[in-house]
Scaffold this motif. Structure first.
Motif, PDB file in Angstrom:
ATOM      1  N   MET A 171      36.445  42.811  45.107  1.00 44.35           N
ATOM      2  CA  MET A 171      36.398  41.721  44.356  1.00 44.35           C
ATOM      3  C   MET A 171      37.793  41.230  44.006  1.00 44.35           C
ATOM      4  SD  MET A 171      34.488  40.568  40.764  1.00 44.35           S
ATOM      5  CE  MET A 171      32.909  40.781  41.312  1.00 44.35           C
TER       6      MET A 171
ATOM      7  N   ASN B 220      43.095  34.853  46.854  1.00 47.48           N
ATOM      8  CA  ASN B 220      42.847  33.506  46.561  1.00 47.48           C
ATOM      9  C   ASN B 220      43.662  32.890  45.677  1.00 47.48           C
ATOM     10  OD1 ASN B 220      40.595  31.406  44.933  1.00 47.48           O
ATOM     11  ND2 ASN B 220      40.446  31.228  47.143  1.00 47.48           N
TER      12      ASN B 220
ATOM     13  N   VAL C   7      40.576  31.294  30.159  1.00 51.64           N
ATOM     14  CA  VAL C   7      40.594  32.767  30.714  1.00 51.64           C
ATOM     15  C   VAL C   7      39.630  33.049  31.640  1.00 51.64           C
ATOM     16  CG1 VAL C   7      40.722  35.072  29.834  1.00 51.64           C
ATOM     17  CG2 VAL C   7      41.539  33.280  28.386  1.00 51.64           C
TER      18      VAL C   7
ATOM     19  N   VAL D  73      37.009  35.243  33.982  1.00 55.44           N
ATOM     20  CA  VAL D  73      36.260  36.747  34.120  1.00 55.44           C
ATOM     21  C   VAL D  73      35.869  36.698  35.670  1.00 55.44           C
ATOM     22  CG1 VAL D  73      34.638  38.264  33.487  1.00 55.44           C
ATOM     23  CG2 VAL D  73      36.020  37.025  31.602  1.00 55.44           C
ATOM     24  N   ASN D  74      36.491  37.679  36.575  1.00 55.50           N
ATOM     25  CA  ASN D  74      35.968  37.572  37.831  1.00 55.50           C
ATOM     26  C   ASN D  74      35.863  36.515  38.613  1.00 55.50           C
ATOM     27  OD1 ASN D  74      35.645  40.509  37.329  1.00 55.50           O
ATOM     28  ND2 ASN D  74      33.500  40.161  36.853  1.00 55.50           N
TER      29      ASN D  74
ATOM     30  N   ARG E 114      28.314  25.616  36.805  1.00 55.87           N
ATOM     31  CA  ARG E 114      28.503  24.939  37.956  1.00 55.87           C
ATOM     32  C   ARG E 114      27.908  25.125  39.027  1.00 55.87           C
ATOM     33  NH1 ARG E 114      31.336  20.526  37.684  1.00 55.87           N
ATOM     34  NH2 ARG E 114      31.950  20.683  39.707  1.00 55.87           N
TER      35      ARG E 114
ATOM     36  N   LEU F 103      29.510  29.386  38.664  1.00 57.51           N
ATOM     37  CA  LEU F 103      30.614  29.621  37.703  1.00 57.51           C
ATOM     38  C   LEU F 103      30.212  29.131  36.342  1.00 57.51           C
ATOM     39  CD1 LEU F 103      33.461  30.830  38.259  1.00 57.51           C
ATOM     40  CD2 LEU F 103      34.046  28.434  38.402  1.00 57.51           C
TER      41      LEU F 103
ATOM     42  N   ILE G 224      31.079  27.945  32.728  1.00 54.85           N
ATOM     43  CA  ILE G 224      32.251  27.454  31.726  1.00 54.85           C
ATOM     44  C   ILE G 224      31.696  27.279  30.113  1.00 54.85           C
ATOM     45  CG2 ILE G 224      33.827  25.650  31.698  1.00 54.85           C
ATOM     46  CD1 ILE G 224      33.277  25.449  34.503  1.00 54.85           C
TER      47      ILE G 224
ATOM     48  N   ILE H  18      36.651  29.438  28.683  1.00 54.69           N
ATOM     49  CA  ILE H  18      36.310  30.715  29.087  1.00 54.69           C
ATOM     50  C   ILE H  18      35.478  30.580  30.514  1.00 54.69           C
ATOM     51  CG2 ILE H  18      35.231  32.878  28.740  1.00 54.69           C
ATOM     52  CD1 ILE H  18      36.292  32.690  25.896  1.00 54.69           C
ATOM     53  N   VAL H  19      35.894  31.069  31.538  1.00 56.83           N
ATOM     54  CA  VAL H  19      35.015  30.863  32.736  1.00 56.83           C
ATOM     55  C   VAL H  19      34.723  32.298  33.336  1.00 56.83           C
ATOM     56  CG1 VAL H  19      35.240  30.139  35.286  1.00 56.83           C
ATOM     57  CG2 VAL H  19      36.495  28.913  33.286  1.00 56.83           C
ATOM     58  N   ARG H  20      33.507  32.398  33.706  1.00 58.00           N
ATOM     59  CA  ARG H  20      32.750  33.578  33.886  1.00 58.00           C
ATOM     60  C   ARG H  20      32.273  33.538  35.401  1.00 58.00           C
ATOM     61  NH1 ARG H  20      30.493  34.431  28.559  1.00 58.00           N
ATOM     62  NH2 ARG H  20      31.911  35.420  27.529  1.00 58.00           N
ATOM     63  N   GLY H  21      32.757  34.336  36.293  1.00 54.10           N
ATOM     64  CA  GLY H  21      32.324  34.410  37.698  1.00 54.10           C
ATOM     65  C   GLY H  21      31.860  35.735  37.994  1.00 54.10           C
ATOM     66  N   ASP H  22      31.607  35.888  39.345  1.00 50.34           N
ATOM     67  CA  ASP H  22      31.026  37.078  39.909  1.00 50.34           C
ATOM     68  C   ASP H  22      31.932  37.386  41.351  1.00 50.34           C
ATOM     69  OD1 ASP H  22      29.834  39.404  40.452  1.00 50.34           O
ATOM     70  OD2 ASP H  22      27.980  38.723  41.482  1.00 50.34           O
ATOM     71  N   GLY H  23      33.226  37.202  41.112  1.00 52.53           N
ATOM     72  CA  GLY H  23      34.116  37.357  42.351  1.00 52.53           C
ATOM     73  C   GLY H  23      34.271  35.843  42.838  1.00 52.53           C
ATOM     74  N   HIS H  24      33.847  34.840  42.020  1.00 52.25           N
ATOM     75  CA  HIS H  24      34.042  33.421  42.584  1.00 52.25           C
ATOM     76  C   HIS H  24      35.718  33.233  43.144  1.00 52.25           C
ATOM     77  CE1 HIS H  24      30.267  33.032  40.804  1.00 52.25           C
ATOM     78  NE2 HIS H  24      30.266  31.747  41.305  1.00 52.25           N
ATOM     79  N   ILE H  25      35.760  32.619  44.221  1.00 52.65           N
ATOM     80  CA  ILE H  25      37.111  32.097  44.616  1.00 52.65           C
ATOM     81  C   ILE H  25      37.055  30.659  44.971  1.00 52.65           C
ATOM     82  CG2 ILE H  25      37.884  34.551  45.460  1.00 52.65           C
ATOM     83  CD1 ILE H  25      37.115  33.554  48.178  1.00 52.65           C
ATOM     84  N   ARG H  26      38.316  30.197  45.014  1.00 50.19           N
ATOM     85  CA  ARG H  26      38.249  28.614  45.346  1.00 50.19           C
ATOM     86  C   ARG H  26      38.280  28.206  46.902  1.00 50.19           C
ATOM     87  NH1 ARG H  26      40.839  23.811  41.441  1.00 50.19           N
ATOM     88  NH2 ARG H  26      39.927  22.072  42.784  1.00 50.19           N
ATOM     89  N   SER H  27      37.438  27.511  47.566  1.00 56.19           N
ATOM     90  CA  SER H  27      37.610  27.246  48.849  1.00 56.19           C
ATOM     91  C   SER H  27      38.438  25.937  49.112  1.00 56.19           C
ATOM     92  CB  SER H  27      36.222  27.325  49.507  1.00 56.19           C
ATOM     93  OG  SER H  27      35.411  26.433  48.844  1.00 56.19           O
TER      94      SER H  27
END
Lengths: 437, 437
Positions: free
Chosen positions: A261, A268, A384, A386-387, B123, B127, B129, B428-437
């Motif tokens: 990850m 990215n 900020v 996270v992941n 989102r 994601l 937020i 504060i943004v929490r993802g699970d390995g999110h990447i932007r395309s």
């Protein structure tokens, strides 16, 4: 003395030679904006939205005139030493004008922030207190040479109930004027107050200095451009400035990170688009995971032709790295370079980010809940992550709909600035002859 | 070079002679505050509240020491040319120390603004937020010679998660130091970070200038005092300033006013307490009601020994009025004087207020719903009152609980500034390995 009431800047007919006295001209422009701002503050959302939609239609209807004006700017571009990329950003065609129009349509569909009751209550004794959202008033917007910004900024400012003074770059002045001509014509037709949108009729640099003195007439200045411009404006301005400084964004790979990850997120954040403020510029890796993670991360960055400037602990773990200089920790490369350091702990990572970063966007990759919580608390940045990639710090992603910039300030507005960030509030207190005892 | 880590200003033991280099001293003080601010940002509300309550108890337990320190200031007061009223404000006794302690207890009972989730959403794609309220960071607070402000400001700043640098007036420096000694001792016992509350150890005016340069270390400056001080600070500061300029507050008597109500409100707004910023300084009366209303209003003001400075239309209707000069419309008298004008319309009243007022507090007296609505929309002030005295613009009345000042700015905070106005937010943004395309 420049005649204020008939100032024709909104109709695009003022040429530089008409401006006899720059100080008077700027003062009259700001006075006109202030006057318009009071009328705008009471305007129904339906009127503003109709103006946005009429303007969108008007831009498309005037495509050939706008392209003709744009051609004048394109012809002059070599004189300004514009790069190929800059000339491409300056160029308008039917498709791009449609995009500009579509952006105005989108702003029309956003909820009106003006009039929102933020909170309210009734006091013992019956005094009713409301905190109501109102426009800031007059926005002075300084930007560089992308003509689409002219329409965007005008749309966002007026939708949020503000009068706007647009100071566009000289490289796009004819394109901007053609666009503002359409917006101003639609404004008159739709019942917007005169001078709600004004384009500064001179590209004389001294005009910016004149406007920056007018703190009684201008409520906020928003400069968009290079760091030099923003610093100059921040130093000279007598009113508040929404600043958008550099984005020295970090990704921190925690000891509890999922390494795959981390590799994907760093690739990215660094490589997906390098010239933007939310791209990653610096990588920090916890020492406990550095030996395993860094070679994999470095291999992926190398595949993307990224130059890796590493501290002495990271350097042996990186194939193709070079030694970082102290200045690297503060750099916003905006290109294919990244700085890399190994840190002792999450706390050390947060301290490094708070010391060298730009309070813009910073990310942690971790599977540990406590680490995520501590990092989001300790890192003093507008966003900020996270992941998730730093690239997600964006008004669209955050649901703002349209943004006029990304603030690196902590005061008033932080991060993406949309309609709501161009407002303030007032208290409205209703009584029935209440007096204070 | 001044040794930063052991800087003893919080323990009150630094004397002016210890400060070898003012620049170094101010920088070290601000660095210490910055460091403390990061720790404060992660502090549990319970810790801050315990500190507030312990400090309240500590102040009462140290009553005799504080009174002894206060006596030194009182003895020196004639050297500073303080008026009798100023000396009275400076004087501490057991009852006043109890009031200071009670104010800290009250701050302890207020909800902690830090950590509040202002808004949040998820989102498409998952994601998450959050927009979370966080402290501003470091507050530089400059104030004059009332020792109770020392404890109040420290309490409000720390409760909202900020480190504070207190710069008190020289006239109260011994009293302030005695109070800060108690607060700092309790801070150590309760687990607050070192240097959360610092009192500037020198009364050298140059120190203020040094602090105002440190925009990287200080997030906001709040000056409280006369207009000269605020203007100097606003001009010199490189960081945002929460300004509290004058209150040139108006009461407008509309053509649909209840005249008895108008008389009572004007008497209250002008006479109930004259030396405060939300007192009425100017009266505007609609021409349609002037002949009936003005004589009654004037009679009541005359009974209160108020000097009435009237324009030429108002003057004949006023028993004992004198002619106003143009400068009167901008005056904040803070005493037994009022300016009076007759206006043609509600719009003219709003224009007059927006032109000459100070965006502080303005009131309309009317029974007409549309007039009330239009006035509250048009008048560009922090608080607009309908059928209520201007004296109600106050943090306590508005439910803020405690206030550090009343902002006449429109940017960031407007009107009374309490705990929440000393905060900002972060995404504060929490993802699970999110990447932007």
């Amino acid at each position: 003395m420049f005649a204020a009431p008939t100032m024709p800047s909104t109709t695009g007919k003022t040429s530089i030679s008409d401006i006899h006295d720059l100080t008077d001209y700027c003062h009259a422009t700001a006075e006109n904006a202030r006057k318009a701002s009071y009328a705008l503050a009471t305007l129904d959302a339906a009127v503003k939205n109709r103006w946005l939609r009429e303007s969108a239609a008007g831009l498309i209807a005037n495509t050939s005139e706008i392209i003709a004006a744009n051609q004048i700017d394109l012809d002059a571009a070599p004189n300004y030493g514009l790069s190929e990329a800059a000339i491409d950003r300056l160029r308008l065609d039917a498709g791009r004008i449609e995009s500009i129009a579509a952006a105005l349509e989108e702003i029309a569909m956003l909820p009106d922030p003006v009039g929102e009751v933020i909170e309210g209550h009734t006091r013992p004794g019956g005094l009713q207190i409301l905190k109501r959202r109102v426009p800031l008033g007059v926005v002075f917007f300084i930007y560089e040479s992308r003509p689409n910004v002219t329409a965007d900024a005008a749309g966002i400012c007026v939708k949020s109930g503000n009068a706007v003074i647009l100071r566009g770059g000289k490289e796009a002045i004819h394109s901007s004027r053609a666009i503002v001509d359409v917006l101003a014509k639609c404004a008159l037709e739709c019942g917007l107050p005169e001078n709600a949108v004004q384009l500064v009729a001179t590209t004389d640099r001294a005009a910016v200095g004149e406007f920056l003195k007018l703190s009684k007439l201008i409520d906020v200045t928003i400069p968009r451009g290079g760091e030099g411009l923003i610093r100059r404006v921040a130093n000279e301005a007598t009113m508040p400035v929404i600043k958008h400084f550099d984005g020295n964004c970090h990704v921190y790979v925690d000891m509890f990170a999922d390494i795959e990850m981390a590799v994907d997120i760093i690739e990215n954040a660094k490589c997906q688009r390098m010239g933007v403020c939310n791209a990653c510029e610096s990588l920090l890796v916890h020492e406990a995971i550095a030996e395993t993670a860094l070679p994999k991360i470095a291999a992926r960055l190398k595949k993307n032709q990224i130059e890796m400037r590493a501290d002495e602990r990271a350097l042996p773990l990186i194939d193709g790295g070079i030694k970082a200089e102290p200045a690297d920790w503060s750099m916003e490369y905006l290109g294919p370079t990244i700085s890399i350091a190994v840190v002792d702990s999450l706390e050390a990572a947060a301290e490094h980010i708070n010391r060298y970063g730009s309070k813009h966007t910073d990310a942690i990759v971790t599977n540990d809940l406590k680490a995520a919580e501590l990092f989001t608390q300790m890192v003093d940045s507008s966003a900020v992550m996270v992941n998730a990639s730093t690239r997600f710090n964006d008004g669209g992603v955050f649901g703002l709909g349209a943004e006029i910039g990304i603030s690196t300030d902590k005061f008033h507005a932080r991060g993406p600035c949309g309609l709501r960030e161009l407002t303030t509030y007032k208290y409205i207190v209703r009584g029935d002859g209440h007096i204070r005892s």
